[in-house]
Design an enzyme around this catalytic site. Structure first.
Site, mmCIF file in Angstrom:
data_model
loop_
_atom_site.group_PDB
_atom_site.id
_atom_site.type_symbol
_atom_site.label_atom_id
_atom_site.label_comp_id
_atom_site.label_asym_id
_atom_site.label_seq_id
_atom_site.Cartn_x
_atom_site.Cartn_y
_atom_site.Cartn_z
ATOM 1 N N GLU A 1 0.790 -1.161 0.046
ATOM 2 C CA GLU A 1 -0.001 0.039 0.044
ATOM 3 C C GLU A 1 0.636 1.154 -0.194
ATOM 4 O O GLU A 1 0.583 2.191 -0.564
ATOM 5 C CB GLU A 1 -0.922 -0.037 1.124
ATOM 6 C CG GLU A 1 -1.843 1.314 1.467
ATOM 7 C CD GLU A 1 -2.120 1.283 2.824
ATOM 8 O OE1 GLU A 1 -2.086 0.527 3.696
ATOM 9 O OE2 GLU A 1 -2.849 2.477 3.174
ATOM 10 N N ASP B 1 0.403 3.818 -3.324
ATOM 11 C CA ASP B 1 0.018 5.209 -3.095
ATOM 12 C C ASP B 1 0.877 6.149 -4.032
ATOM 13 O O ASP B 1 0.335 6.787 -4.787
ATOM 14 C CB ASP B 1 0.260 5.533 -1.693
ATOM 15 C CG ASP B 1 0.025 7.077 -1.428
ATOM 16 O OD1 ASP B 1 -1.043 7.451 -1.856
ATOM 17 O OD2 ASP B 1 0.795 7.642 -0.687
ATOM 18 N N ASP C 1 -7.225 0.650 0.787
ATOM 19 C CA ASP C 1 -5.952 0.421 1.226
ATOM 20 C C ASP C 1 -5.570 -0.892 0.275
ATOM 21 O O ASP C 1 -4.570 -1.100 -0.323
ATOM 22 C CB ASP C 1 -5.905 -0.368 2.532
ATOM 23 C CG ASP C 1 -5.894 0.693 3.574
ATOM 24 O OD1 ASP C 1 -5.851 1.736 3.415
ATOM 25 O OD2 ASP C 1 -6.144 0.320 5.029
ATOM 26 N N GLU D 1 -4.848 0.329 -3.520
ATOM 27 C CA GLU D 1 -3.379 0.803 -3.337
ATOM 28 C C GLU D 1 -2.392 -0.205 -3.230
ATOM 29 O O GLU D 1 -1.507 -0.416 -4.272
ATOM 30 C CB GLU D 1 -3.434 1.827 -2.456
ATOM 31 C CG GLU D 1 -3.969 3.427 -2.474
ATOM 32 C CD GLU D 1 -3.822 4.252 -1.387
ATOM 33 O OE1 GLU D 1 -4.009 5.469 -1.654
ATOM 34 O OE2 GLU D 1 -3.474 3.866 -0.351
#
Lengths: 233, 233
Positions: free
Chosen positions: A48, A52, A121, A124
């Protein structure tokens, strides 16, 4: 469980993970690990962290190239709308990501499986896994189909209050009366849904026209057209 | 003016821009354009928008791969330290980016040329231009040399108050007495600079040893070693 996801990814996107472990990691929530001490693997949090940034760059790159006349304020505004919890959760739901998550028992009971924050979450983390396994170019192809194509269809408008934004923009010039005028109401043949066409007017000038399956949605679409026209340089 | 920069980039990094316009754009500040209406070009802000994300991903990717045992909290903490105004300004100064900026007259008078915030903008815009002109792989090579190699030398420690962080970490277990003990003080033959070696102790256990050209820097280095050892999993 992930077999189904792998099949879906292959059929819909021609994506085949060469390291299925990464895919599994992207769908493993922390408490699941605590409850299954013999399970070998990690939770999704490192992926994650990476995903991102992959999302941020892919989105910035797309907007930079597709809107050559926008200034950085307009680019930033649209990016913020696209790269946000509610948007990611909606994108994850479209692909039924919620079904594949290895979730802790307590989280399951509390309804976390359909919570926006968890879906963000996992979205990503999935992008992070895809980036590691297939590279940035493949991520961009996937996101073009699933995420960027939705800009033109107004998908992200649901996360922005364009009516308020238009009001605020016009008020800078003094008090304003904005009118939303219904132009037409038709039935789509393909699915028998109603389609409303609405114009937004300011001082009796039409600023924009929008369509939607409800009056509210058509008004929002019209406000978006007007707002984007007025802020375009 | 940019000829000198182009020469530097070629000699030091083997970077040759195929679109020098992008390089020029990265060094053009907004008010310079206002004051030079015949100047054809844009200011750096769109490139800065893009470069910001390029930096974030390159850094996240590097940290993800180089610290396979760190959790996302540790990765995020180091990234925040690296990807911040003071750090970017320091990196831009090393390459004398301040000398090349096309700056508005008012900004020049007010001393903006050496201001951290302007240097940060130009650093990000330069990375954005490099990304567009040469691609992500070349950006990663450049950043490895200029930015990531500095992790091991402790360059980013100057932007983190490790002594306070160590204090806070140990205080979680109750009141603490941390002692910094000078171990040695020598003269480097190469440049005749003093080198201090200092140990940080907690309950009479040595937690870390650091070196520096001043007592303060050696203490900070020791605190960093101790902090990182204690937070490593």
């Amino acid at each position: 469980m992930l077999k189904k996801l792998q099949r879906e990814l292959k059929e819909r996107f021609k994506i085949e993970f060469s390291q299925p472990k990464l895919l599994l990691e992207a769908f493993t929530q922390g408490n699941y690990l605590n409850e299954h001490p013999t399970f070998k693997g990690r939770d999704y949090q490192r992926l994650e962290f990476l995903g991102d940034s992959v999302m941020q760059l892919a989105t910035a790159d797309y907007l930079y190239r597709h809107y050559p006349n926008w200034d950085e304020g307009q680019l930033t505004e649209l990016r913020i709308t696209m790269v946000q919890t509610r948007s990611f959760a909606a994108l994850a739901r479209e692909l039924k990501f919620n079904e594949y998550i290895l979730l802790g028992h307590g989280e399951e009971i509390s309804g976390a499986r359909n919570r926006d924050s968890l879906l963000e979450d996992v979205w990503e983390a999935f992008i992070g896994a895809l980036y590691l396994d297939q590279g940035q170019a493949k991520v961009e192809i996937f996101l073009s189909q699933q995420m960027f194509a939705k800009i033109e269809t107004g998908f992200y408008d649901q996360f922005v209050d364009y009516k308020t934004k238009l009001q605020e923009l016009l008020q800078k010039k003094g008090s304003v009366i904005i009118k939303y005028q219904k132009l037409s109401e038709t039935i789509k043949q393909s699915d028998n849904k109603q389609v409303f066409k609405i114009a937004v007017e300011y001082n009796e000038n039409v600023l924009g026209i929008g369509e939607g399956t409800s009056i509210k949605n058509a008004e929002k679409a019209a406000a978006r057209v007007a707002y984007q026209k007025l802020t375009q340089k």
